[in-house]
Each structure stands twice: as C-alpha cells, then as structure tokens.
Design a protein around this motif. Structure first.
Motif, PDB file in Angstrom:
ATOM      1  N   ALA A   1       8.190 -13.999   1.978  1.00 16.45           N
ATOM      2  CA  ALA A   1       9.126 -15.078   1.648  1.00 16.45           C
ATOM      3  C   ALA A   1       9.211 -15.290   0.145  1.00 16.45           C
ATOM      4  N   ASP A   2       8.019 -15.224  -0.539  1.00 15.51           N
ATOM      5  CA  ASP A   2       8.025 -15.413  -1.988  1.00 15.51           C
ATOM      6  C   ASP A   2       8.768 -14.295  -2.684  1.00 15.51           C
ATOM      7  N   ARG A   3       8.704 -13.084  -2.116  1.00 12.71           N
ATOM      8  CA  ARG A   3       9.313 -11.941  -2.792  1.00 12.71           C
ATOM      9  C   ARG A   3      10.678 -11.587  -2.208  1.00 12.71           C
ATOM     10  N   ALA A   4      11.169 -12.456  -1.287  1.00 12.75           N
ATOM     11  CA  ALA A   4      12.396 -12.099  -0.574  1.00 12.75           C
ATOM     12  C   ALA A   4      13.564 -11.892  -1.522  1.00 12.75           C
ATOM     13  N   GLU A   5      13.646 -12.764  -2.583  1.00 10.64           N
ATOM     14  CA  GLU A   5      14.794 -12.673  -3.474  1.00 10.64           C
ATOM     15  C   GLU A   5      14.656 -11.509  -4.453  1.00 10.64           C
TER      16      GLU A   5
ATOM     17  N   LYS B   1      -8.211  -0.158   5.198  1.00 10.66           N
ATOM     18  CA  LYS B   1      -7.897   0.689   4.043  1.00 10.66           C
ATOM     19  C   LYS B   1      -6.542   0.336   3.448  1.00 10.66           C
ATOM     20  N   SER B   2      -5.539   0.260   4.306  1.00 14.86           N
ATOM     21  CA  SER B   2      -4.188   0.004   3.812  1.00 14.86           C
ATOM     22  C   SER B   2      -4.070  -1.381   3.196  1.00 14.86           C
ATOM     23  N   THR B   3      -4.740  -2.350   3.779  1.00 15.43           N
ATOM     24  CA  THR B   3      -4.718  -3.694   3.204  1.00 15.43           C
ATOM     25  C   THR B   3      -5.326  -3.696   1.816  1.00 15.43           C
ATOM     26  N   LEU B   4      -6.442  -2.980   1.634  1.00 17.89           N
ATOM     27  CA  LEU B   4      -7.060  -2.876   0.313  1.00 17.89           C
ATOM     28  C   LEU B   4      -6.158  -2.106  -0.645  1.00 17.89           C
TER      29      LEU B   4
ATOM     30  N   LEU C   1      -4.827  -3.718  -4.181  1.00 15.70           N
ATOM     31  CA  LEU C   1      -5.022  -3.140  -5.507  1.00 15.70           C
ATOM     32  C   LEU C   1      -3.685  -2.868  -6.187  1.00 15.70           C
ATOM     33  N   ALA C   2      -2.679  -2.462  -5.413  1.00 13.48           N
ATOM     34  CA  ALA C   2      -1.362  -2.195  -5.989  1.00 13.48           C
ATOM     35  C   ALA C   2      -0.602  -3.471  -6.301  1.00 13.48           C
ATOM     36  N   GLY C   3      -0.986  -4.560  -5.671  1.00 13.72           N
ATOM     37  CA  GLY C   3      -0.294  -5.818  -5.905  1.00 13.72           C
ATOM     38  C   GLY C   3       1.011  -5.936  -5.167  1.00 13.72           C
ATOM     39  N   VAL C   4       1.308  -5.006  -4.288  1.00 16.20           N
ATOM     40  CA  VAL C   4       2.556  -5.017  -3.538  1.00 16.20           C
ATOM     41  C   VAL C   4       2.303  -4.240  -2.253  1.00 16.20           C
ATOM     42  N   PRO C   5       2.857  -4.684  -1.113  1.00 15.42           N
ATOM     43  CA  PRO C   5       2.613  -3.985   0.160  1.00 15.42           C
ATOM     44  C   PRO C   5       3.313  -2.635   0.208  1.00 15.42           C
TER      45      PRO C   5
END
Length: 660
Positions: A20-24, A196-199, A203-207
């Motif tokens: 939601a925060d990154r939706a725009e 693993k993927s969550t970490l 670290l990347a700061g983005v999904p």
C-alpha cells in the motif's frame, strides 16, 4: 495451528501495508517494466560496450565489439594508474605450456603491453602496474601454479579420477579470476520454509523474490546486483536476464558510499526441495559463488541433511560462510539464545571454525527477516565483507585446501621414503653374487699362483708336472658356460635382487608412486641376466698373459743357480767316481746339497712372496667384475628407480606449495 495463523496474518498485514505504501510508486506493472528494462539494459551491455564504457563504466563481456576509442581510453586510464570502476578483466580461453588456463589482463592489456605502454608480468595471472597484486594474491597465484604443475606431473602416474577435482578447481579458479574482483557473489541457501526469500527481500529493501506458504516458493535462482558490471559473473552462474534485479533506490550503483556496494546476492531454491532440478541448481551454484549465507530456522537448524551434505564437507570454507538463524521472533524469551548456542555447538562438531573474538571463521547471527530484527547487523557484516574484496580469493584458496586434503593420500604418507645407500650396496652385492664375482676373483688368484710356481719352481718339479700332464687335455684357462641349473639359479638371484630393491625403494611411498617405482625396477630387469652373463665372459676372465712382479727374474736366476750347483756337484762327484778327478768328496757333495736344498727354499720363498700379489690380482679381478655388474644394474634398474623417486620428490614439493 494458532501460531501458523498468526504468522500468516502478520505476514499478510505487513505485505499489504508495504504494497500500500509503495502502490503509487511501484506496482506489478512497474515491476514488469523494471524487469524488461533490466533485460534490455543487459542486452544493451552486450550489444554496445563502447558507449556504455564511457557512461557507466560497466563490465566488458564481449571483447569482439571493443571500439578503438574505448581501447585508447582504457590505455590512458591504465597509464594514469586508474581503471574504470566495475570493469572486469577478460581474456580469451587459452592454455599455457602445461595445459592449464592462461590468465592475463585481457585484450586491452595485451595490446598495451605489445605497444610498450606498460609491462605485464610473464607469469600466470599477470598483472599490470596499475593493478599490482597484494601478498595474498601472489600466494594464491603461486598455489594455483603449483597445483597445475602437480596435475601435469601426475597425469602419467595417478588415476585421472583422483585428479579430476584438482582440474575442476583450476578451471573454476581461472574462470573466476578472469571476471571482476570488485564484485562479491553471495548465495542465500536454506531449507524449505526457512525464510530465504524473505531475507533476500529484506536485504534488497524491495520484494524481489516471491514469498508465500506454497512450497517450494523459489523455483529458480534470482540475483540482485548492487553495482553495475556483474553481467559476466551472472552469466557464469547461468542466471538469465529476466531473473536479474536491482535493489531499492538509494542503495544502487549511483551512491558511491552506499552500503553493500559490489554485492551480488543470489536467492537459491530449497536445498531439500522435492524437485530434483532445484537441488541440482543449488549444488551447481554453490560451487561457483564466492560466499554462502545459510538460513536455518528454529525447527530445522539441526537437520542431518544440511549438516552432513553441505556444512560438514564445506567446513574448510568457514571464512566465506554465514549461518543465520532466522525466525527468532517465533521463539519466546531466552529461547533464541539457547537455540543459537546449540547451533554453534553443532557447527563446531561439523568442524566449522566460528569467527569469534576477531578470529577468522564463519559468521553466525540470529535475526528475523519478517520483523527486520537483526537484519541491519547482517547488512553491516555483508558490507564489510564485500568492501574487503577478498571473498573470491578466499573461496579459491578454500577450494585448493579441500582438493589438497583429498589428494593427501596420493602424495604423502608421513613415512620416510627413498632408496638408501645400504639398499644400493646390498643390490650390488646380490648382482655380484649372481654373476660369480667372488668365484672369478678366486680363480684369478689361483691362476696367478700357478704361474708363479711354474716360473719359480725347480726344473725337476716342472719336468715331473710335464710328464704327468702329457696325456691330459689342455689346461688353458677358458670360461666354460655354466650348467643349466646354475644358470637358472643365477637368473633367480637376479630377479630376487631386483624385487628386493624395488620393495626397498617403494617403501613409504603412496600407492601410485610405489607402484611406478616397482614397475620401473621390473622393466629394467628385462635382459639383465643375459647382460650379466656377457660381463662374466668379458670382464671376469683373467687376461691371457698374467703380470709378473719385478722380483721374478731374480727368483728365476736363483733357481737356475741352484740347478747349476746341483749339476756341477753331481758331475764333479761322477768324475771322482770314474777316476777322472782327484778324490775330494766334500766340495761336490756340498755343492749338490746346496743346490738340492736351495732350490726348494727358493721355490718356497717365491710361493710366500707370491701370496700378496696373487691376492691383489684376484681382488682386482673380483672388483672389475663387481663394478661391471654394478654398472649394468645401475643403468638398467637403479637409474630408472632413481628417476621415479626424483619425479615423486618434484610432485611432493609442488604438493607442499599447494598446501600453502
């Protein structure tokens, strides 16, 4: 069940809030655009390197498309002591004289070296003056050269299967050193559901990598590069452009002092996945990356498959290993510390050195990728790790250590080896005994004595010997061939001597080298008995005319004088008996007695005096035959054995260099 539901709701809440925060700014279409943009950028990197080199200073991955302008720019920057950041030194495939890969500073460096702009060291892994290797790099190059030399010297003696791993290490090291050393490739590995993927996303700061309850979630490795110029490294890993990502804005290559600068993070599939192709991808990429982050959870941190298949065999790679205990938010109170301590205990049992108190070893941390607790500590550790730019060299050194450890039974036994001087003398004695050197010397001594007795004996005794030997066959000294049974015995003695010296020389050697020494001795023994027989005929027989000492003429003259006295005394006495001479028995009898007694005395004296020269003559004949047999045995057996031992010492020296 309640805990799983809470965990799911919490994850869903965070994901929804985050989206939601990154939706725009970022939506699914935007992600598609970014992926397409990355793919296009990657293709552009490959299609037009000359333009991108001046703007972004990215890695050159196709030397055939270098332009003249880019070449002159690179040469100028090298002369000035600088180099484009993110530039990867590439070199075409090649081989040195020993068959190994040749490392250099790439096409531009070779052209510049040919033009005299700067020098490149004429050693494998050459460097320009602008990129002088550090002490650790020089040591690594020396170890790689020693390993290549070791493999080359061992191909004809050691089974190819035993050298396969060493050859693989050389190939992978050459491939990695041709690529960028300003990037550190770190893989995130773990079991199903470990996070693993969550970490990776934290670290990347983005999904960037998909997360969820469906298992397995990650079906293909996904890479995220914090710095441009890593295309060659990702090509080596086999990660296509559609699976290459960028981190969150503000952490990318445009920030010179951004954290994790130079990091290439790879999210791997589950190592315990039910899909075989997933496990194969994990094993393949783990053998190529510079470092590994093992993500474990409180439920599977003691999994036997993880420890026995991965951690324990890679114990020597502790300096490029991170072990992260994830999902500590699920542990109440001090349970997280207890689980972390137990994890450290298991790693210690696996032989993995832990990097505690400033000592080199694996980094062990606890965190929660979902809540972000402890992620900053891991990010700081990774930032320091990548800024050192030594992970690739440490990984190669660890691979060399592992290969050397597996090759130890082939090159080292911990026992003294070689052919001692006593063993050589014993072999010579056995050959001399087989060829009959002692018997030949005794025969020569007897021949010398017979010659002395014949020359210095009384005429009457020689006349008697002549009379006795009138009907006897000739006693001329000849070498008679040995009977068949004696010949077979001599051959058996030679074979026994060769077998003994082969066993003595191979004692203490590793299996392949001991076998090579014994085979060299056996090959040399072919035709040795026949050669020794020829030596017995040529070198063992006394010469036709025996030497005479200086006192022999005096002895012969004295014997003649005694004979003359006997003849004169006898004729004088005969003249008195027939009345021709005046009777005077004293003088003729005295002359006869002097001749009769003096002759045997002279003969006895000569016999005593001849003992020394006869003995020396016999020893000299024995020595000649012994030396001839020793020379034949040395040329046919000892020299090939010594050559094999020298070859083993050479490979042993190279193995010591490989072990560092």
């Amino acid at each position: 069940m309640t805990a799983v539901t809470d965990h799911t709701e919490h994850a869903e809440h965070i994901d929804r809030a985050d989206y939601a925060d990154r939706a725009e700014h970022i939506d699914r279409a935007d992600y598609a655009d970014r992926a397409e943009h990355i793919d296009r950028a990657d293709c552009a990197d490959r299609a037009d390197y000359a333009d991108r080199a001046r703007a972004d200073r990215v890695e050159y991955t196709d030397q055939a498309e270098y332009t003249d302008q880019a070449e002159h720019t690179d040469q100028a920057e090298r002369v000035a002591g600088t180099e484009p950041e993110g530039r990867v030194d590439r070199t075409p495939e090649g081989a040195d004289s020993s068959g190994g890969a040749v490392w250099d500073d790439g096409l531009i460096a070779r052209r510049a070296a040919d033009s005299g702009v700067f020098d490149v060291e004429a050693v494998p892994g050459a460097y320009s003056h602008a990129d002088e290797p550090h002490g650790a790099d020089v040591e690594l190059v020396e170890r790689l050269d020693a390993l290549r030399e070791l493999v080359g010297l061992s191909r004809a003696r050691v089974d190819g299967a035993a050298l396969a791993e060493a050859g693989h290490v050389l190939d992978q090291a050459a491939a990695r050193r041709r690529l960028s050393d300003r990037h550190t490739v770190v893989a995130i590995a773990g079991a199903t559901g470990s996070g693993k993927s969550t970490l990776f996303n934290a670290l990347a700061g983005v999904p960037l990598s998909e997360t969820g309850l469906r298992r397995p979630t990650t079906s293909a490795p996904i890479a995220c590069s914090w710095t441009d110029g890593a295309a060659g490294l990702l090509d080596r890993l086999g990660i296509p452009g559609r699976l290459r990502r960028r981190p969150l804005q503000g952490q990318g290559p445009q920030d010179v002092d951004a954290p994790l600068k130079g990091l290439v993070l790879v999210d791997l599939p589950d190592h315990d996945s039910a899909a075989v192709e997933h496990r194969d991808q994990v094993d393949r990429i783990l053998a190529l990356v510079d470092a590994v982050i093992w993500v474990v959870d409180p439920e599977k941190y003691a999994d036997a498959m993880l420890h026995e298949r991965y951690l324990r065999p890679l114990a020597g790679h502790a300096e490029v290993t991170f072990v992260v205990l994830n999902q500590v938010d699920r542990l109440p109170g001090e349970a997280a510390d207890l689980v972390l301590d137990d994890l450290r205990r298991l790693l210690d049992e696996d032989g993995i050195a832990l990097g505690e108190h400033g000592e080199p070893g694996a980094t062990v941390l606890s965190l929660s990728a979902l809540t972000g607790d402890g992620v900053d500590e891991l990010r700081d550790s990774l930032d320091q790790f990548t800024r050192e730019q030594g992970a690739a060299a440490r990984r190669i050194a660890a691979d060399i250590d592992a290969a050397a450890l597996r090759l130890r039974p082939v090159y080292a036994t911990g026992r003294k080896s070689g052919l001692s001087e006593d063993a050589r003398e014993e072999f010579t004695d056995r050959l001399a005994d087989a060829v009959g050197a002692e018997a030949a010397g005794q025969a020569a001594e007897r021949a010398w004595r017979r010659n002395a007795n014949k020359a210095c004996g009384t005429p009457w005794l020689r006349l008697w010997h002549w009379y006795e030997g009138r009907g006897a066959p000739s006693t001329t000294l000849t070498v008679r061939p040995a009977p068949s049974d004696d010949e077979a015995t001599a051959r058996q003695r030679v074979e026994h001597a060769v077998r003994i010296v082969g066993e003595r020389a191979s004692a203490g050697l590793p299996g392949p080298w001991g076998q090579a020494v014994r085979e060299a001795a056996t090959r040399g023994a072919e035709g040795l008995p026949e050669a020794l027989d020829d030596l017995a005929v040529s070198a063992g027989a006394p010469p036709g005319r025996l030497p005479r000492p200086g006192w022999w003429p005096v002895a012969v003259l004295a014997q003649i004088s005694m004979t003359i006295l006997q003849v004169v005394g006898g004729l004088w006495l005969l003249g008195q008996i027939i009345g021709v001479l005046d009777p005077n028995l004293g003088v003729p009898v005295l002359l006869m007695l002097c001749g009769i007694v003096g002759g045997p005395c002279v003969e006895w004296s000569c016999r005593m005096a001849a003992k020394g020269p006869a003995r020396r003559y016999g020893l000299d004949a024995e020595r000649r035959l012994r030396e001839a047999a020793a020379g034949c045995g040395r040329a046919r057996v000892l020299d090939p054995v010594a050559a094999e031992l020298l070859r083993y010492r050479e490979v042993r020296e190279q193995y010591v260099k490989v072990t560092g």
